[in-house]
Design a protein around this motif. Structure first.
Motif, PDB file in Angstrom:
ATOM      1  N   GLN A 195     -41.048  13.122 -14.348  1.00 59.95           N
ATOM      2  CA  GLN A 195     -40.506  14.487 -14.370  1.00 59.95           C
ATOM      3  C   GLN A 195     -39.119  14.499 -14.989  1.00 59.95           C
ATOM      4  O   GLN A 195     -38.601  13.466 -15.386  1.00 59.95           O
ATOM      5  CB  GLN A 195     -40.440  15.012 -12.937  1.00 59.95           C
ATOM      6  CG  GLN A 195     -39.507  14.156 -12.065  1.00 59.95           C
ATOM      7  CD  GLN A 195     -39.240  14.787 -10.732  1.00 59.95           C
ATOM      8  OE1 GLN A 195     -40.105  14.822  -9.872  1.00 59.95           O
ATOM      9  NE2 GLN A 195     -38.035  15.302 -10.563  1.00 59.95           N
ATOM     10  N   ASP A 196     -38.514  15.658 -15.089  1.00 59.39           N
ATOM     11  CA  ASP A 196     -37.164  15.803 -15.621  1.00 59.39           C
ATOM     12  C   ASP A 196     -36.191  15.051 -14.710  1.00 59.39           C
ATOM     13  O   ASP A 196     -36.128  15.329 -13.513  1.00 59.39           O
ATOM     14  CB  ASP A 196     -36.806  17.303 -15.673  1.00 59.39           C
ATOM     15  CG  ASP A 196     -35.406  17.518 -16.215  1.00 59.39           C
ATOM     16  OD1 ASP A 196     -34.740  16.524 -16.571  1.00 59.39           O
ATOM     17  OD2 ASP A 196     -34.990  18.689 -16.279  1.00 59.39           O
ATOM     18  N   VAL A 246     -33.047  18.923  -9.671  1.00 61.21           N
ATOM     19  CA  VAL A 246     -32.646  18.706  -8.269  1.00 61.21           C
ATOM     20  C   VAL A 246     -33.700  19.285  -7.341  1.00 61.21           C
ATOM     21  O   VAL A 246     -34.480  20.154  -7.732  1.00 61.21           O
ATOM     22  CB  VAL A 246     -31.272  19.353  -7.970  1.00 61.21           C
ATOM     23  CG1 VAL A 246     -30.183  18.634  -8.743  1.00 61.21           C
ATOM     24  CG2 VAL A 246     -31.310  20.826  -8.296  1.00 61.21           C
ATOM     25  N   SER A 247     -33.744  18.781  -6.124  1.00 59.96           N
ATOM     26  CA  SER A 247     -34.694  19.329  -5.137  1.00 59.96           C
ATOM     27  C   SER A 247     -34.068  19.242  -3.754  1.00 59.96           C
ATOM     28  O   SER A 247     -32.945  18.748  -3.594  1.00 59.96           O
ATOM     29  CB  SER A 247     -36.018  18.547  -5.188  1.00 59.96           C
ATOM     30  OG  SER A 247     -35.798  17.243  -4.693  1.00 59.96           O
ATOM     31  N   HIS A 265     -42.091  10.552  -4.352  1.00 55.78           N
ATOM     32  CA  HIS A 265     -41.046   9.922  -5.173  1.00 55.78           C
ATOM     33  C   HIS A 265     -41.143   8.418  -4.962  1.00 55.78           C
ATOM     34  O   HIS A 265     -40.675   7.894  -3.957  1.00 55.78           O
ATOM     35  CB  HIS A 265     -39.653  10.425  -4.752  1.00 55.78           C
ATOM     36  CG  HIS A 265     -39.506  11.911  -4.899  1.00 55.78           C
ATOM     37  ND1 HIS A 265     -39.381  12.518  -6.124  1.00 55.78           N
ATOM     38  CD2 HIS A 265     -39.469  12.895  -3.977  1.00 55.78           C
ATOM     39  CE1 HIS A 265     -39.269  13.825  -5.954  1.00 55.78           C
ATOM     40  NE2 HIS A 265     -39.331  14.095  -4.641  1.00 55.78           N
ATOM     41  N   LEU A 266     -41.737   7.716  -5.926  1.00 57.42           N
ATOM     42  CA  LEU A 266     -42.066   6.293  -5.748  1.00 57.42           C
ATOM     43  C   LEU A 266     -40.829   5.440  -5.481  1.00 57.42           C
ATOM     44  O   LEU A 266     -40.875   4.444  -4.789  1.00 57.42           O
ATOM     45  CB  LEU A 266     -42.791   5.770  -6.987  1.00 57.42           C
ATOM     46  CG  LEU A 266     -44.254   6.215  -7.119  1.00 57.42           C
ATOM     47  CD1 LEU A 266     -44.833   5.728  -8.429  1.00 57.42           C
ATOM     48  CD2 LEU A 266     -45.079   5.720  -5.936  1.00 57.42           C
ATOM     49  N   LEU A 267     -39.703   5.845  -6.067  1.00 60.80           N
ATOM     50  CA  LEU A 267     -38.466   5.095  -5.838  1.00 60.80           C
ATOM     51  C   LEU A 267     -37.432   5.934  -5.100  1.00 60.80           C
ATOM     52  O   LEU A 267     -36.234   5.708  -5.228  1.00 60.80           O
ATOM     53  CB  LEU A 267     -37.889   4.591  -7.174  1.00 60.80           C
ATOM     54  CG  LEU A 267     -38.601   3.396  -7.813  1.00 60.80           C
ATOM     55  CD1 LEU A 267     -37.984   3.074  -9.160  1.00 60.80           C
ATOM     56  CD2 LEU A 267     -38.551   2.177  -6.916  1.00 60.80           C
ATOM     57  N   GLY A 268     -37.916   6.933  -4.376  1.00 59.88           N
ATOM     58  CA  GLY A 268     -36.987   7.739  -3.603  1.00 59.88           C
ATOM     59  C   GLY A 268     -36.210   8.732  -4.453  1.00 59.88           C
ATOM     60  O   GLY A 268     -36.517   8.946  -5.628  1.00 59.88           O
ATOM     61  N   GLN A 270     -32.703  14.156  -7.009  1.00 60.57           N
ATOM     62  CA  GLN A 270     -33.316  13.812  -8.296  1.00 60.57           C
ATOM     63  C   GLN A 270     -34.182  12.568  -8.116  1.00 60.57           C
ATOM     64  O   GLN A 270     -33.863  11.689  -7.319  1.00 60.57           O
ATOM     65  CB  GLN A 270     -32.223  13.542  -9.346  1.00 60.57           C
ATOM     66  CG  GLN A 270     -31.402  14.778  -9.682  1.00 60.57           C
ATOM     67  CD  GLN A 270     -30.022  14.411 -10.214  1.00 60.57           C
ATOM     68  OE1 GLN A 270     -29.434  13.416  -9.795  1.00 60.57           O
ATOM     69  NE2 GLN A 270     -29.506  15.232 -11.113  1.00 60.57           N
ATOM     70  N   ASP A 271     -35.276  12.493  -8.892  1.00 55.77           N
ATOM     71  CA  ASP A 271     -36.221  11.389  -8.755  1.00 55.77           C
ATOM     72  C   ASP A 271     -35.631  10.128  -9.384  1.00 55.77           C
ATOM     73  O   ASP A 271     -35.286  10.104 -10.573  1.00 55.77           O
ATOM     74  CB  ASP A 271     -37.539  11.764  -9.437  1.00 55.77           C
ATOM     75  CG  ASP A 271     -38.610  10.721  -9.179  1.00 55.77           C
ATOM     76  OD1 ASP A 271     -38.788  10.345  -8.008  1.00 55.77           O
ATOM     77  OD2 ASP A 271     -39.233  10.259 -10.159  1.00 55.77           O
TER      78      ASP A 271
END
Lengths: 313, 257
Positions: free
Chosen positions: A48-49, A53-54, A65-68, A74-75
């Motif tokens: 993703q971008d 932000v989320s 989110h595979l790496l948090g 942000q991913d």
């Protein structure tokens, strides 16, 4: 009188390219390096971008989110993919620029000789004694809007001089070899002697210098970014570490934020170094017999290996 | 019919006079030996005659005309005067195969020749220096050949432009004693076939006498003695030549003692 017979049963060798033998060292370096380069090339297309932000801030690795995520949600995986691409671009630009600058000032200068060599050599020496990092910091601090390209050019300008000197030394030794004189006697043009007779013999040296320049550039860029003096428009491993540091990732225990870029830096540096060692063994065959793998190849026992090691210490 | 002439050549290196007023003439079909100890200026003479270095003074004439330093007439000079280097391990480029070493001079001096013809000439040259089967040798790289084989490749390279004058700078001093005679006989045969003028630079009086018509003895940059081979060796006039002749092992003298 006839010459010594040439063995007929040996098949005619095809024209070979000078490639290093595929040792375990080289294979490991190539596999790690290729995996990281692939990730940098394809990764940004799949994630993703990286700036989006989320609400889920500073969350550990999960299915979503595979790496948090970072502090602002942000991913991290997305950032890592873009950062890998950024760092590799820096490495590539600096590698190409260093190759061009050091080959021009080192090889052409030494081959031309006379005042050209004197002038080029003086210029190289001046560039060599300019302390690189402070200059980079000054230039980076002076320019407000720093692009990835600008940072790469600054790194290249401060780092080519060392390789130029190495190349100059080798070219000076090659240009007075008998086979170069023989091509002059044959009537070859000067540029063709340089390109066809001298340059191929410098390829291993050039390759090792370029690999070293790429390592230096990626690490240098990471250092600059960590100090907040890196590219302001793109992600690199260094900027990721910079943001992680600013977001107090270490104190908050958010290991998923700073370990991935740090690990990538270490792995890529190690991969390129392994490749470089293999190239060095072509340039200097003496290094080859110093390795344990080579000694094992001579079928030495453990006891003999120990003795051999002692004798070289 | 080529005549290469050097008149009063002098070469200074930062205060050291390496070559001092040397004159010599190389004519087609004749072999001239240049004999002297290490550092006497023999190799500098070779470099001067090949225009790898400029003489401090004196002139070099090809067929009576001063030689050109650039342009078309330099190309012609390069075609006419060729060289065999001392060290066959250093005079071939380790990166290129034998074919490259022979094809380049052919192409340079016959720009319009087709690739097939160049290849045929390469094979023919290899056969002339007794390197057979030529097609196999052409694909080899220098490190796959022995010292004698390499020197034969170097001789073939020198013959590739079909020169009139060949300068051989100690062509066998780096080779095993057992194959020296073979290489020297090959040079002598090629010289007769091509009607070459040969300058044979050496420090070996015995081969100089055997293979050359005239001998020049060089000592500290000067020619101290010159004349027909037999008379220089059997009846030396200059002290240095006498020392050289005495230093050569002579079984008769030893038996007489």
């Amino acid at each position: 009188m006839a010459a010594n017979p040439i063995a007929l049963d040996v098949p005619i060798p095809r024209r070979r390219v000078t490639l290093p033998p595929l040792t375990a060292k080289l294979a490991t370096g190539l596999i790690i390096g290729a995996a990281i380069v692939l990730f940098g090339l394809i990764g940004p297309l799949l994630v993703q971008d990286p700036s989006r932000v989320s609400d889920v801030g500073l969350a550990g690795p999960s299915a979503e989110h595979l790496l948090g995520t970072t502090q602002t949600g942000q991913d991290v995986l997305a950032q890592l993919a873009y950062a890998t691409r950024g760092s590799l671009i820096v490495g590539a630009i600096v590698g190409v620029l260093t190759l061009a600058l050091s080959a021009f000032f080192g090889i052409v200068g030494a081959y031309a000789g006379g005042w050209v060599d004197e002038a080029f050599s003086l210029f190289t020496n001046i560039m060599l004694v300019i302390p690189g990092l402070p200059v980079v910091i000054v230039i980076s601090a002076y320019v407000a809007d720093r692009s990835l390209l600008l940072v790469s050019v600054v790194l290249a300008i401060t780092s080519w001089a060392g390789s130029a000197r190495v190349l100059r030394g080798s070219t000076l030794s090659l240009r007075s070899r008998d086979y170069v004189l023989a091509s002059r006697v044959a009537g070859e043009k000067r540029w063709r002697i340089l390109a066809v007779e001298i340059l191929p013999n410098l390829i291993p040296l050039l390759a090792s210098q370029v690999v070293f320049a790429v390592i230096f550039a990626i690490l240098g860029e990471a250092g600059l970014s960590y100090l907040g003096l890196g590219a302001s428009d793109s992600f690199t491993w260094g900027t990721m570490l910079y943001y992680a540091q600013n977001g107090l990732a270490l104190r908050l225990g958010a290991w998923w934020w700073f370990v991935p870029p740090g690990l990538m830096l270490a792995l890529f540096g190690a991969a390129l170094s392994l490749i470089n060692f293999s190239i060095d063994e072509i340039i200097n065959p003496k290094l080859r017999s110093q390795t344990r793998a080579a000694r094992r190849g001579w079928r030495m026992s453990r006891e003999q290996l120990r003795k051999a090691k002692e004798s070289t210490l | 019919m080529t005549v290469l002439e050097a008149r009063g050549l002098i070469k200074d290196y930062r205060g050291i006079r390496a070559v001092d007023d040397v004159s010599l003439t190389l004519e087609h079909g004749r072999t001239v030996a240049l004999v002297g100890q290490s550092g006497s200026g023999k190799s500098t003479m070779a470099r001067l005659l090949l225009q790898l270095e400029r003489p401090t003074s004196g002139e070099i004439l090809l067929d009576g005309e001063p030689v050109a330093r650039r342009g078309k007439r330099l190309t012609l000079y390069r075609r006419t005067v060729q060289m065999v280097f001392q060290d066959p391990f250093a005079s071939l480029n380790p990166y290129h195969d034998v074919e490259h070493h022979l094809a380049r001079p052919i192409r340079l001096h016959n720009p319009k020749m087709s690739a097939d013809d160049v290849h045929r000439r390469v094979l023919h040259l290899l056969e002339r220096v007794r390197l057979t089967p030529a097609a196999h040798v052409a694909r080899r790289r220098p490190h796959e050949l022995s010292g004698g084989q390499r020197q034969r490749v170097a001789i073939a390279r020198a013959l590739a432009p079909e020169p009139g004058v060949l300068i051989a700078d100690e062509p066998v001093s780096m080779l095993d004693v057992s194959i020296r005679l073979g290489v020297l006989n090959l040079l002598a045969t090629l010289q007769r076939e091509e009607d070459l003028g040969v300058l044979y630079i050496t420090h070996d009086l015995a081969t100089a006498r055997h293979f050359s018509d005239d001998i020049l003895v060089m000592y500290r940059g000067k020619i101290v003695e010159r004349g027909p081979a037999d008379s220089v060796i059997l009846d030396p006039q200059h002290d240095y030549t006498k020392t050289l002749a005495d230093a050569a092992p002579n079984p008769d003298r030893r038996l007489a003692r």
